[in-house]
Design an enzyme around this catalytic site. Structure first.
Site, PDB file in Angstrom:
ATOM      1  N   ASP A  65      -8.931  -3.787  -2.995  1.00  0.00           N
ATOM      2  CA  ASP A  65      -8.657  -2.717  -3.944  1.00  0.00           C
ATOM      3  C   ASP A  65      -9.075  -3.082  -5.361  1.00  0.00           C
ATOM      4  OD1 ASP A  65      -7.634  -0.877  -2.187  1.00  0.00           O
ATOM      5  OD2 ASP A  65      -5.524  -1.273  -2.644  1.00  0.00           O
ATOM      6  N   GLU A  68      -7.753   3.790   7.053  1.00  0.00           N
ATOM      7  CA  GLU A  68      -8.546   3.423   5.878  1.00  0.00           C
ATOM      8  C   GLU A  68      -8.611   1.906   5.706  1.00  0.00           C
ATOM      9  OE1 GLU A  68      -8.466   4.248   1.035  1.00  0.00           O
ATOM     10  OE2 GLU A  68      -6.674   4.598   2.248  1.00  0.00           O
ATOM     11  N   HIS A  69      -7.469   1.261   5.608  1.00  0.00           N
ATOM     12  CA  HIS A  69      -7.393  -0.198   5.459  1.00  0.00           C
ATOM     13  C   HIS A  69      -6.799  -0.797   6.726  1.00  0.00           C
ATOM     14  CE1 HIS A  69      -6.625   1.424   1.281  1.00  0.00           C
ATOM     15  NE2 HIS A  69      -7.689   0.669   1.063  1.00  0.00           N
ATOM     16  N   HIS A 115       1.440   3.378  -3.194  1.00  0.00           N
ATOM     17  CA  HIS A 115       0.463   4.312  -3.757  1.00  0.00           C
ATOM     18  C   HIS A 115       1.064   5.692  -3.953  1.00  0.00           C
ATOM     19  CE1 HIS A 115      -3.616   2.724  -4.279  1.00  0.00           C
ATOM     20  NE2 HIS A 115      -3.339   1.871  -3.319  1.00  0.00           N
ATOM     21  N   HIS A 130     -46.598  29.035  11.969  1.00  0.00           N
ATOM     22  CA  HIS A 130     -46.632  27.578  12.050  1.00  0.00           C
ATOM     23  C   HIS A 130     -47.904  27.129  12.775  1.00  0.00           C
ATOM     24  CE1 HIS A 130     -42.411  27.889  10.971  1.00  0.00           C
ATOM     25  NE2 HIS A 130     -42.277  26.556  10.970  1.00  0.00           N
ATOM     26  N   GLN A 185       0.817  -1.209   0.000  1.00  0.00           N
ATOM     27  CA  GLN A 185       0.000   0.000   0.000  1.00  0.00           C
ATOM     28  C   GLN A 185       0.856   1.267   0.000  1.00  0.00           C
ATOM     29  OE1 GLN A 185      -3.536   0.041  -0.248  1.00  0.00           O
ATOM     30  NE2 GLN A 185      -2.892  -2.000  -0.893  1.00  0.00           N
TER      31      GLN A 185
END
Length: 449
Positions: free
Chosen positions: A352, A318-319, A253, A412, A250
Site C-alpha cells: 500500500d 484484492e489483497h 480502511h 470491402h 486493512q
C-alpha cells in the site's frame, strides 16, 4: 469441505446499498454536466465545507505544503516514490514495440502510445492517503502521459500538506483541492475552468468508484473498484496475532471493507478471532475496523491447500496475504487476485505504501479479468501495417476479396480488387463480392436451435 466459522453481509444487503449509491451519483454527474463550475462549487461546499475562488492550488500554496513537512517526512516520501518509479520503469521497459515482416513484403507492427491526459484521484477525506499520489501520478508519468491532473479533498478544512507534497514531487501538472464525485466529474466531463482528461485512475469510496463506473466509455478508467478487500491465507506456521493484525490493518480502511481469514487450522481460526477482539480494544481506528469486521469479516476453515486455492480463486480478493509452509504453492496455482504478499515478512501495508508495486487493485471479483494499475493502463497499444511490394498487395488482396465475398461485403471486396488489378495486373470483376441474403420478414419465426 470448508467450514465457515464467521460469515459476512449478504449479497442482497450489498445490492440495496449499491442501488442508493448509484442513484446519488447519477444525479451529481448530471448536475455537473449541466452547470459546470457552479455545480462543482455547490457540491464542494455541501459535502466538504470547502469553498474558494479557484480549486487549483497555486505554486506558492504547493511550495508552502512541501515546506510545512519535516525533512524526515520529505525523505520518506522520496524513498517511497523512488521504489514506485523504479518498478514502474521496469514494467515500462518490459513492453517492447514490434515491427516484423510477416510475409514477403508485408510489415506489421505496434506502438505503445500514452494517453494525452490523465486524471488521478487521491482519497483524503478520512485519511490523507498520500500513497495514492505515488501510485497514480508516477505511473502515468513513467508511461509518458503529457498532462497529469490530480484531485484530493481538503483534510481538516485545508489542503492536506502531505498529499499536496506527494502530488507535486510525483510530477503532477495540475493539483486541485477537490474531492468526491464532483472531482471525478470535473476531470472527466470538464468545466469552464478544468479541462477534461482522457482517463481516470485512483481509488476512492463507493461514490467515487460508482462515478468512475458510470463515466467509463466517455473516458477510460483503470479498473472497477470497490471497498478495500483483504484475504489472509494461513496455516499453523503462524499465530493468531499476526493474522489478526493483518486483517484489521486493512479493515480500518472503512466500515464496508471485507476481511477474510482462510486457513487449514481450526486452532488458528479461533485464536485469530480472539486476537481480533483483543486488538479492537487498543487499535486507535477500532471503531471503523470493528464495523468492517462485524459486518464483512469472515473466517473459513478448509481441509487442504488445494481447497484454499479453489476458495481463494472464487473470492478473487484484492489483497491476498499468504502465510503458509509453502507460499509459492499459491503463487504457482492461484489465478484470481489483485496482489499477492508471500510469507510473513511482507504484508499488505508494504504494498500500500512503500515497497514499489501499485496499490490500485481490482475488487469485487474484478481480479477474474484484470490486474491492477500499472504503466500499461496508460498506454494504447496501436497496430499499423505496411505493404512494400506489388506482389504482396496482390497476393493478400486475392484472399481478402474471396473472404469479403463470403461475408457479402461488396465495398470491402472492391478495396481488395482494386489493388489486385492495379498491382497484380490481373483482371477481377468490379465489386465481385456476392450479395448478402435478404433479411427475414419481421414476423418470421427464428430457426430452431
Amino acid at each position: 469441505m470448508a467450514t465457515p466459522l464467521k460469515r459476512g453481509a449478504t449479497a442482497s444487503a450489498r445490492q440495496d446499498r449499491d442501488a442508493q449509491v448509484r442513484e446519488t451519483v447519477e444525479r451529481i454527474l448530471a448536475d455537473v454536466a449541466a452547470r459546470g463550475d457552479a455545480a462543482i462549487r455547490e457540491l464542494s461546499v455541501r459535502f466538504d465545507g470547502w469553498d474558494r475562488d479557484t480549486y487549483r492550488l497555486s505554486p506558492q500554496e504547493i511550495n508552502g505544503c512541501i515546506g510545512s513537512l519535516s525533512s524526515q517526512d520529505v525523505h520518506d516520501i522520496e524513498f517511497a516514490q523512488k521504489q514506485v518509479r523504479n518498478f514502474a520503469q521496469i514494467q515500462r521497459d518490459s513492453m517492447q514495440e514490434v515491427e516484423v515482416e510477416t510475409l514477403p513484403g508485408v510489415v506489421l507492427g505496434h506502438r505503445h502510445i500514452p494517453v494525452n491526459a490523465a486524471g488521478c484521484y487521491v482519497p483524503g477525506g478520512k485519511y490523507p492517503l498520500l500513497a495514492s499520489a505515488h501510485m497514480s501520478v508516477i505511473t502515468a508519468k513513467v508511461a509518458g502521459v503529457g498532462r497529469v491532473v490530480t484531485c484530493a479533498p481538503p483534510f481538516a478544512g485545508k489542503p492536506a500538506a502531505a498529499i499536496v507534497a506527494a502530488q507535486a514531487m510525483a510530477g503532477a501538472d495540475e493539483i486541485y483541492c477537490l474531492g468526491g464525485v464532483q472531482a471525478i466529474a470535473a476531470m472527466a466531463l470538464g468545466t469552464e475552468t478544468i479541462a477534461s482528461v482522457d482517463m481516470l485512475v485512483g481509488p476512492g469510496n463507493a461514490f467515487v468508484a460508482e462515478a468512475k463506473r458510470q463515466l467509463f466509455g466517455r473516458v477510460g478508467i483503470d479498473l472497477f473498484a470497490g471497498p478495500t478487500e483483504t484475504l489472509v491465507i494461513a496455516d499453523d506456521t503462524v499465530d493468531g496475532e499476526m493474522c489478526a493484525t493483518d486483517l484489521l490493518g486493512q479493515a480500518e480502511h472503512g466500515p464496508d471493507s471485507p476481511a477474510i481469514l482462510l486457513t487449514t487450522s481450526r486452532r488458528l481460526a479461533k485464536e485469530t478471532m480472539q486476537e481480533i477482539e483483543r486488538l479492537l480494544q487498543v487499535l486507535p481506528t477500532a471503531a471503523i475496523a470493528r464495523a468492517a469486521w462485524d459486518t464483512h469479516g469472515e473466517v473459513i476453515v478448509a481441509e487442504s491447500d488445494e481447497e484454499m486455492v479453489r476458495i481463494a480463486d472464487d473470492l478473487a480478493s484484492e489483497h491476498v496475504q499468504v502465510m503458509t509452509r509453502d507460499p509459492d504453492y499459491f503463487l504457482r496455482h492461484m489465478t484470481n487476485y489483485g496482489a499477492l504478499f508471500l510469507g510473513p515478512r511482507t504484508n499488505v501495508a508494504y504494498g500500500d505504501k512503500v515497497i514499489g508495486t501499485n496499490h490500485t487493485l481490482p475488487t469485487r471479483k474484478a481480479a477474474r479479468y484484470t490486474g491492477g494499475l500499472w504503466v500499461g493502463k496508460f498506454l494504447k497499444t496501436c497496430t499499423y501495417q505496411r505493404v512494400l511490394t506489388d506482389n504482396a498487395s496482390a497476393t493478400v488482396g486475392e484472399v481478402c476479396s474471396r473472404l469479403c465475398a463470403l461475408e457479402g461485403f461488396a465495398g470491402h471486396g472492391e478495396q481488395a480488387n482494386l489493388r489486385v488489378r492495379r498491382y497484380g495486373h490481373r483482371e477481377v470483376p468490379y465489386a465481385s463480392a456476392v450479395q448478402p441474403q435478404a433479411a427475414p420478414a419481421e414476423d418470421a419465426q427464428p430457426a430452431a436451435v
